[in-house]
Scaffold this active site. Structure first.
Site, PDB file in Angstrom:
ATOM      1  N   TYR A 142       5.001   4.226  -9.618  1.00  0.00           N
ATOM      2  CA  TYR A 142       5.613   3.581  -8.457  1.00  0.00           C
ATOM      3  C   TYR A 142       4.619   3.639  -7.318  1.00  0.00           C
ATOM      4  O   TYR A 142       4.047   4.698  -7.045  1.00  0.00           O
ATOM      5  CB  TYR A 142       6.902   4.318  -8.074  1.00  0.00           C
ATOM      6  CG  TYR A 142       7.564   3.805  -6.812  1.00  0.00           C
ATOM      7  CD1 TYR A 142       8.152   2.541  -6.776  1.00  0.00           C
ATOM      8  CD2 TYR A 142       7.620   4.588  -5.661  1.00  0.00           C
ATOM      9  CE1 TYR A 142       8.775   2.070  -5.617  1.00  0.00           C
ATOM     10  CE2 TYR A 142       8.249   4.129  -4.501  1.00  0.00           C
ATOM     11  CZ  TYR A 142       8.819   2.866  -4.486  1.00  0.00           C
ATOM     12  OH  TYR A 142       9.429   2.405  -3.339  1.00  0.00           O
ATOM     13  N   ASP A 237      -3.526   5.902  -6.294  1.00  0.00           N
ATOM     14  CA  ASP A 237      -2.370   6.126  -5.437  1.00  0.00           C
ATOM     15  C   ASP A 237      -2.111   7.631  -5.405  1.00  0.00           C
ATOM     16  O   ASP A 237      -1.518   8.190  -6.324  1.00  0.00           O
ATOM     17  CB  ASP A 237      -1.154   5.367  -5.971  1.00  0.00           C
ATOM     18  CG  ASP A 237       0.072   5.588  -5.086  1.00  0.00           C
ATOM     19  OD1 ASP A 237       0.041   6.493  -4.226  1.00  0.00           O
ATOM     20  OD2 ASP A 237       1.066   4.862  -5.265  1.00  0.00           O
ATOM     21  N   LYS A 270       2.940  11.095   2.450  1.00  0.00           N
ATOM     22  CA  LYS A 270       3.641  12.380   2.295  1.00  0.00           C
ATOM     23  C   LYS A 270       2.942  13.549   3.010  1.00  0.00           C
ATOM     24  O   LYS A 270       3.115  13.709   4.215  1.00  0.00           O
ATOM     25  CB  LYS A 270       3.872  12.659   0.813  1.00  0.00           C
ATOM     26  CG  LYS A 270       4.743  11.526   0.183  1.00  0.00           C
ATOM     27  CD  LYS A 270       5.226  11.865  -1.186  1.00  0.00           C
ATOM     28  CE  LYS A 270       5.838  10.689  -1.914  1.00  0.00           C
ATOM     29  NZ  LYS A 270       7.267  10.492  -1.728  1.00  0.00           N
TER      30      LYS A 270
HETATM   31  C1  LIG Z   1       2.996   7.560  -5.776  1.00  0.00           C
HETATM   32  C2  LIG Z   1       3.743   6.900  -4.666  1.00  0.00           C
HETATM   33  N1  LIG Z   1       3.227   5.831  -4.065  1.00  0.00           N
HETATM   34  C3  LIG Z   1       3.850   5.214  -3.054  1.00  0.00           C
HETATM   35  C4  LIG Z   1       5.079   5.641  -2.599  1.00  0.00           C
HETATM   36  C5  LIG Z   1       5.751   4.932  -1.486  1.00  0.00           C
HETATM   37  O1  LIG Z   1       5.733   5.714  -0.324  1.00  0.00           O
HETATM   38  P1  LIG Z   1       6.846   5.527   0.815  1.00  0.00           P
HETATM   39  O2  LIG Z   1       8.143   5.970   0.234  1.00  0.00           O
HETATM   40  O3  LIG Z   1       6.355   6.404   1.938  1.00  0.00           O
HETATM   41  O4  LIG Z   1       6.848   4.090   1.189  1.00  0.00           O
HETATM   42  C6  LIG Z   1       5.671   6.740  -3.200  1.00  0.00           C
HETATM   43  C7  LIG Z   1       6.986   7.224  -2.747  1.00  0.00           C
HETATM   44  O5  LIG Z   1       7.612   8.080  -3.282  1.00  0.00           O
HETATM   45  C8  LIG Z   1       4.990   7.393  -4.254  1.00  0.00           C
HETATM   46  O6  LIG Z   1       5.519   8.452  -4.878  1.00  0.00           O
END
Ligand SMILES: Cc1ncc(COP(=O)(O)O)c(C=O)c1O
Length: 434
Positions: A142, A237, A270
């Protein structure tokens, strides 16, 4: 009705599903979401005044636990100086410097307000830099809810994906190819047929959105080679893994094992905001200078680099950069996973776990899954019973079997022991009723 139920009913009248982010609604596990009123250290309290040991940590950011004194002080001081100016501040520069100091692949970065925004911007940058349209992602990863990333695999290789959300036109995902995680052959075939059109491959190096699945070393090595060979950018990511599994993120772990290993673009969120809305994407100077105002790739944000958020992030990064921080965190997290495995063994229940730094996962299965299909085939009913058994006993785990867990520096040996004891009881109970 409990106060949580009253609030949930009220919430559902004015907020779709009663929540501002779907997984909070407990749909996967059933039951009433807990409305949280306050938090301190490793604990959170719900609207009934019940205390829980918190293994979500706001889904990753709270690596120091809640209400760390140094972070609180920095945030309070910053708030007094002003919430937001829409003009540059020294703290943005300091935060960029602090992140870059720990991540050698990043020479420049831009701050944004959410992981979604960072991932979406990284994608545009990769396409702008390469002049190519196609992107590759992996099933089960994700990267936020940008249209082009809400995609599931097509019926076969070389077919592009289908939207996983209404409101995403098929044309928008026609350039997104979805591959199986840890499947080297499939990846090689995709590059053989379409390598010249691929702008980037985006990956969670340790996939926390399918619980906890590591990209295997040979897979990562081959992915790096294929990207370089075909002129595609490798986008890590690290919204979840960045400053969570190690100070230098998951890329530092791969760099230890693969000489010269670096992703081309990195995405953070995060932990770098310490619980405030803050995220970032960064790369080499050459790539980053494609961004406006220097280059043709547009990207902007009213609250980007927010002064209170950057104060929170900086104070957090300062604490986690102390010598030994990750050794302690990793040892605690490993001990927790071993405790859960031990409790399951005693109960005769198959459970296998893994962890890195302060991030962990566990599955009701005999072996660690390597991809999304296998994760989703693990015992969901048992997970859901276990989740509620733990929640009843004051342990707050992520409310879905495909989510990772997080330990903070504030979790003490007592908290871990209480968690393992709760697991023993929950597993004994659920075993009887299985
Ligand atoms: C690996 C990863 N990328 C992107 C995101 C998206 O971040 P946000 O919820 O701050 O938009 C998340 C959210 O949990 C994530 O776990």
């Amino acid at each position: 009705m409990s106060r949580n139920q009253v609030l949930f009913e009220r919430a559902q009248r004015v907020i779709p599903g009663g929540v501002n982010s779907p997984v909070r609604a407990f749909r996967a596990v059933g039951g009433t979401p807990r409305f949280i009123t306050r938090a301190l250290g490793p604990h959170i309290w719900d609207a009934e005044g019940k205390r829980y040991i918190d293994y979500i940590g706001s889904w990753g950011p709270m690596i120091l636990g809640h209400g760390h004194p140094a972070v609180l002080e920095a945030v309070q001081k910053a708030a007094i100086d002003g919430f937001s100016f829409g003009a540059p501040t020294e703290r943005e520069v300091e935060l960029a410097e602090a992140i870059i100091a720990q991540v050698p692949s990043v020479e420049q970065l831009r701050l944004v307000s959410s992981g979604t925004e960072a991932g979406m911007s990284a994608l545009r940058l990769a396409r702008g830099f390469t002049g190519r349209s196609k992107i590759v992602k992996f099933e089960g990863c994700y990267h936020g809810h940008a249209d082009a990333l809400l995609v599931k695999a097509g019926s076969g290789l070389a077919t592009f994906g289908f939207p996983t959300s209404a409101g995403v036109p098929p044309e928008v995902v026609q350039h997104t190819l979805v591959l199986e995680y840890n499947n080297v052959e499939q990846m090689e075939a995709a590059f053989t047929t379409q390598g010249a059109q691929i702008a980037c491959v985006m990956i969670e190096p340790i996939a926390g959105n399918m619980n906890f699945v590591r990209a295997a070393l040979p897979f990562m090595r081959r992915l790096r080679e294929l990207c370089t060979q075909h002129g595609a950018l490798l986008v890590f990511d690290e919204v979840m893994t960045g400053f969570r599994v190690a100070l230098g993120g998951a890329q530092s772990l791969y760099a230890r094992l693969i000489p010269g290993f670096k992703p081309d673009i990195s995405v953070f969120g995060k932990v770098i905001g310490g619980g405030m809305p803050l995220a970032a994407f960064g790369a080499t100077r050459q790539i980053m200078q494609q961004l406006a105002p220097l280059g043709p790739v547009y990207q902007a944000g009213t609250l980007s680099g927010n002064p209170v958020a950057t104060a929170c992030g900086l104070a957090t990064l300062k604490e986690i950069a102390r010598p030994g921080f990750y050794d302690d965190l990793a040892a605690k997290t490993r001990a927790l996973v071993q405790g859960l495995e031990g409790a399951a063994r005693e109960a005769g229940v198959p459970l296998v776990g893994d962890s890195e730094g302060g991030m962990f996962g566990f599955f009701f299965a005999d072996h660690l899954p390597q991809n999304y299909g296998v994760v989703m085939a693990t015992d969901k009913e048992r997970f859901n019973r276990f989740f509620h058994g733990m929640l009843d006993r004051g342990v707050y785990l992520a409310p879905a079997l495909y989510e990772a867990g997080f330990v903070s520096a504030a979790h003490a040996a007592d908290d871990l022991a209480a968690t393992v004891q709760a697991a023993r009881q929950a597993l004994a109970d659920e075993h009887l009723h299985a």
